[in-house]
Design a protein around this motif. Structure first.
Motif, PDB file in Angstrom:
ATOM      1  N   LEU A 321       0.592   4.354 -13.750  1.00 12.61           N
ATOM      2  CA  LEU A 321       0.221   4.079 -12.357  1.00 12.61           C
ATOM      3  C   LEU A 321      -0.255   2.642 -12.188  1.00 12.61           C
ATOM      4  CD1 LEU A 321      -1.637   7.334 -11.193  1.00 12.61           C
ATOM      5  CD2 LEU A 321       0.532   6.434 -10.340  1.00 12.61           C
ATOM      6  N   LEU A 322      -1.089   2.183 -13.104  1.00 11.67           N
ATOM      7  CA  LEU A 322      -1.567   0.802 -13.050  1.00 11.67           C
ATOM      8  C   LEU A 322      -0.402  -0.176 -13.208  1.00 11.67           C
ATOM      9  CD1 LEU A 322      -4.782   1.228 -15.238  1.00 11.67           C
ATOM     10  CD2 LEU A 322      -4.721   0.800 -12.777  1.00 11.67           C
ATOM     11  N   MET A 323       0.532   0.147 -14.075  1.00  6.67           N
ATOM     12  CA  MET A 323       1.715  -0.683 -14.298  1.00  6.67           C
ATOM     13  C   MET A 323       2.511  -0.879 -13.006  1.00  6.67           C
ATOM     14  SD  MET A 323       5.072   0.450 -16.516  1.00  6.67           S
ATOM     15  CE  MET A 323       5.547   1.659 -15.249  1.00  6.67           C
ATOM     16  N   LEU A 324       2.694   0.201 -12.265  1.00  4.49           N
ATOM     17  CA  LEU A 324       3.484   0.143 -11.039  1.00  4.49           C
ATOM     18  C   LEU A 324       2.874  -0.790  -9.999  1.00  4.49           C
ATOM     19  CD1 LEU A 324       4.364   3.939 -10.687  1.00  4.49           C
ATOM     20  CD2 LEU A 324       5.893   2.089 -11.417  1.00  4.49           C
ATOM     21  N   VAL A 325       1.569  -0.950 -10.060  1.00  2.00           N
ATOM     22  CA  VAL A 325       0.875  -1.837  -9.118  1.00  2.00           C
ATOM     23  C   VAL A 325       0.857  -3.282  -9.617  1.00  2.00           C
ATOM     24  CG1 VAL A 325      -1.341  -2.350  -8.003  1.00  2.00           C
ATOM     25  CG2 VAL A 325      -0.576   0.033  -8.239  1.00  2.00           C
ATOM     26  N   MET A 326       0.543  -3.476 -10.906  1.00  2.00           N
ATOM     27  CA  MET A 326       0.212  -4.803 -11.405  1.00  2.00           C
ATOM     28  C   MET A 326       1.415  -5.714 -11.616  1.00  2.00           C
ATOM     29  SD  MET A 326      -2.969  -4.909 -11.224  1.00  2.00           S
ATOM     30  CE  MET A 326      -2.966  -6.612 -11.772  1.00  2.00           C
ATOM     31  N   TYR A 327       2.531  -5.188 -12.108  1.00  2.00           N
ATOM     32  CA  TYR A 327       3.647  -6.098 -12.426  1.00  2.00           C
ATOM     33  C   TYR A 327       4.269  -6.748 -11.194  1.00  2.00           C
ATOM     34  CZ  TYR A 327       3.375  -5.079 -17.378  1.00  2.00           C
ATOM     35  OH  TYR A 327       2.938  -4.998 -18.674  1.00  2.00           O
ATOM     36  N   PRO A 328       4.530  -6.014 -10.099  1.00  2.00           N
ATOM     37  CA  PRO A 328       4.983  -6.717  -8.892  1.00  2.00           C
ATOM     38  C   PRO A 328       3.941  -7.706  -8.380  1.00  2.00           C
ATOM     39  CG  PRO A 328       5.447  -4.360  -8.733  1.00  2.00           C
ATOM     40  CD  PRO A 328       4.564  -4.546  -9.927  1.00  2.00           C
ATOM     41  N   PHE A 329       2.663  -7.334  -8.507  1.00  2.00           N
ATOM     42  CA  PHE A 329       1.582  -8.181  -7.998  1.00  2.00           C
ATOM     43  C   PHE A 329       1.528  -9.521  -8.728  1.00  2.00           C
ATOM     44  CE2 PHE A 329      -2.934  -9.515  -8.257  1.00  2.00           C
ATOM     45  CZ  PHE A 329      -3.131  -9.819  -6.914  1.00  2.00           C
ATOM     46  N   ILE A 330       1.672  -9.513 -10.069  1.00  2.00           N
ATOM     47  CA  ILE A 330       1.573 -10.791 -10.791  1.00  2.00           C
ATOM     48  C   ILE A 330       2.805 -11.661 -10.526  1.00  2.00           C
ATOM     49  CG2 ILE A 330       0.049  -9.862 -12.571  1.00  2.00           C
ATOM     50  CD1 ILE A 330       2.441  -9.784 -14.471  1.00  2.00           C
ATOM     51  N   GLY A 331       3.943 -11.020 -10.212  1.00  2.00           N
ATOM     52  CA  GLY A 331       5.098 -11.811  -9.793  1.00  2.00           C
ATOM     53  C   GLY A 331       4.810 -12.561  -8.506  1.00  2.00           C
ATOM     54  N   ILE A 332       4.177 -11.873  -7.563  1.00  2.00           N
ATOM     55  CA  ILE A 332       3.781 -12.512  -6.296  1.00  2.00           C
ATOM     56  C   ILE A 332       2.799 -13.647  -6.557  1.00  2.00           C
ATOM     57  CG2 ILE A 332       2.568 -12.135  -4.110  1.00  2.00           C
ATOM     58  CD1 ILE A 332       3.655  -9.239  -4.168  1.00  2.00           C
ATOM     59  N   LEU A 333       1.822 -13.403  -7.442  1.00  2.00           N
ATOM     60  CA  LEU A 333       0.837 -14.440  -7.763  1.00  2.00           C
ATOM     61  C   LEU A 333       1.495 -15.691  -8.339  1.00  2.00           C
ATOM     62  CD1 LEU A 333      -2.305 -12.774  -9.439  1.00  2.00           C
ATOM     63  CD2 LEU A 333      -2.158 -13.904  -7.217  1.00  2.00           C
ATOM     64  N   ALA A 334       2.422 -15.489  -9.282  1.00  2.00           N
ATOM     65  CA  ALA A 334       3.065 -16.624  -9.947  1.00  2.00           C
ATOM     66  C   ALA A 334       3.835 -17.486  -8.955  1.00  2.00           C
ATOM     67  CB  ALA A 334       3.987 -16.129 -11.056  1.00  2.00           C
ATOM     68  N   GLU A 335       4.621 -16.845  -8.079  1.00  2.00           N
ATOM     69  CA  GLU A 335       5.408 -17.603  -7.105  1.00  2.00           C
ATOM     70  C   GLU A 335       4.506 -18.229  -6.034  1.00  2.00           C
ATOM     71  OE1 GLU A 335       9.013 -19.245  -5.787  1.00  2.00           O
ATOM     72  OE2 GLU A 335       8.471 -18.189  -7.643  1.00  2.00           O
ATOM     73  N   SER A 336       3.443 -17.520  -5.660  1.00  2.00           N
ATOM     74  CA  SER A 336       2.512 -18.060  -4.660  1.00  2.00           C
ATOM     75  C   SER A 336       1.854 -19.340  -5.158  1.00  2.00           C
ATOM     76  CB  SER A 336       1.437 -17.019  -4.332  1.00  2.00           C
ATOM     77  OG  SER A 336       2.000 -15.869  -3.726  1.00  2.00           O
ATOM     78  N   SER A 337       1.553 -19.401  -6.457  1.00  2.00           N
ATOM     79  CA  SER A 337       0.951 -20.613  -7.011  1.00  2.00           C
ATOM     80  C   SER A 337       1.895 -21.796  -6.882  1.00  2.00           C
ATOM     81  CB  SER A 337       0.561 -20.398  -8.475  1.00  2.00           C
ATOM     82  OG  SER A 337       1.702 -20.302  -9.306  1.00  2.00           O
TER      83      SER A 337
END
Length: 417
Positions: A321-337
């Motif tokens: 469950l945590l995986m399903l949330v975190m991996y898309p989120f860190i992709g967003i973070l990386a591109e947002s930076s």
């Protein structure tokens, strides 16, 4: 006698969420904080071009150094968590022989592994023909950065462990990812400080060599002294050292994988930023699972069976469950930076896809691997607290780098031609 909790491995999704609500909240908060630290580490890494050029081979050392902090202090945190759960240590920073032994052994292991890590990094550079600095620079950078990390990581690990326990949080859910985040956040600045110190030493004739000849015997002496200090230290050193040596090799191997793709990563800033984010979050997820399995085995909630069931399955589901949330989120973070720093990224769609697919491949592999490492180590008389987190997070670092780069090649193949 150990108390056992027998659970049916399946339940309705809503009842599962209700039962594990606190665990999910605590872990998610810790992982989000971890992501912030990893994002800063990724941005710092993206700005280290001049250091990577001036001290060739440094990128080979970096993943191993970051991983080593998480391995040693993650294990330290896991031992503290277990000791707090079973009442051996009081969360009041009171003097305790158990606590002193854990602090001393973590201190010495950091120094010894920093030395070994530098040697292996140089060997990897020679074997694969990477341009590299001399062995003295490798060793002093690694050791000085290790000493700086000790000053930060020891008090931070104890503070997080004790305060989370006092506030009613389960240290298994928050300590290891937060400790990993602190390690990720401060390792790169510590390496930068070490580089400035090395540069200052070089300005005085023979001073760098003199420091080198003094510090090596001190590290070796401290290791031997710690091993003979107490039976508890002997157990920690004897069980942890072989595992951490293997982990160092794996960490440097991950650095070698990244170094072989250095030009590609430097020309795609969002991918370079994603590297520590992906590695850090993967390590955080795996360390949460490792700590929970270790405490569960020690307390009798999990039986070391050949086939995972009951509480183990519940822990697997939590990580998924945590995986399903975190991996898309860190992709967003990386591109947002990349957007915020006004540099060219690869697009939100591609980077979210890369992060998600790579994570969804990695985590199922690690769930099975971590479970069997935990039961094998316990059944063979080893403390999972000393074995599980170092091995699992180091394997995660190596596999995650390989999977991330491979998925990136497939999804954005045109960029790499």
């Amino acid at each position: 006698m150990k108390q056992k909790m027998i659970r049916h491995p399946y339940s309705t999704f809503s009842s599962f969420l209700k039962e594990h609500d606190n665990i999910l909240k605590e872990s998610l908060i810790a992982l989000l904080i971890c992501a912030c630290g990893d994002l800063i580490a990724g941005i710092i890494l993206g700005k280290m071009n001049i250091f990577l050029e001036t001290f060739p081979g440094l990128l080979v050392l970096i993943p191993g150094a970051i991983g080593m902090r998480g391995n040693i202090f993650g294990s330290f945190a896991s031992r503290l968590s277990t000791a707090l759960h079973i009442g051996i240590i009081d969360p009041k920073f009171n003097h305790s022989e158990e606590l002193i032994n854990n602090i001393f052994s973590s201190f010495v292991l950091t120094l010894f592994l920093s030395l070994f890590l530098a040697i292996i990094a140089k060997v990897i550079c020679v074997i694969f023909g990477f341009p590299s600095m001399d062995i003295v620079d490798f060793i002093l950078i690694s050791l000085i950065a290790g000493i700086i990390s000790i000053a930060i990581m020891l008090p931070v690990t104890m503070f997080i462990s004790f305060r989370s326990f006092e506030r009613g949080w389960d240290p298994d859910n928050v300590t290891t990812p937060l400790v990993a985040a602190v390690g990720d956040l401060f390792t790169l600045p510590a390496i930068v400080v070490a580089i400035f110190i090395i540069s200052a030493l070089k300005s005085v004739v023979y001073l760098e060599l003199i420091v080198f000849m003094i510090i090596i015997p001190l590290v070796l002496f401290s290791f031997v002294y710690c091993y003979n200090y107490s039976e508890e230290n002997r157990i920690i050193i004897r069980q942890s050292t072989p595992v951490l040596l293997i982990c160092s090799v794996l960490g440097v191997s991950a650095g070698g994988i990244l170094n072989s793709s250095l030009e590609t990563l430097l020309t795609n800033p969002s991918l370079l930023t994603l590297v520590p984010l992906f590695s850090g979050e993967s390590g955080g997820l795996v360390s949460i699972l490792s700590a929970r399995l270790s405490s569960g085995i020690h307390s009798g909630l999990i039986e070391p069976l050949k086939r995972p069931e009951g509480e183990s399955i519940h822990n697997f589901a939590i990580i998924i469950l945590l995986m399903l949330v975190m991996y898309p989120f860190i992709g967003i973070l990386a591109e947002s930076s990349s957007v915020l720093l006004k540099v060219v990224g690869i697009g939100f769609d591609k980077i979210i896809l890369i992060s998600s697919i790579a994570g969804f491949i990695l985590i199922p592999i690690m769930l099975i691997l971590v479970y069997y490492i935990s039961i094998l180590s316990y059944n063979r008389g080893y403390d999972p607290d000393n074995i599980l987190i170092p091995i699992s997070t180091s394997v995660t670092d190596s596999i995650s780098s390989l999977i991330l780069i491979s998925v990136s090649l497939v999804i954005t193949g045109a960029i790499f031609i």
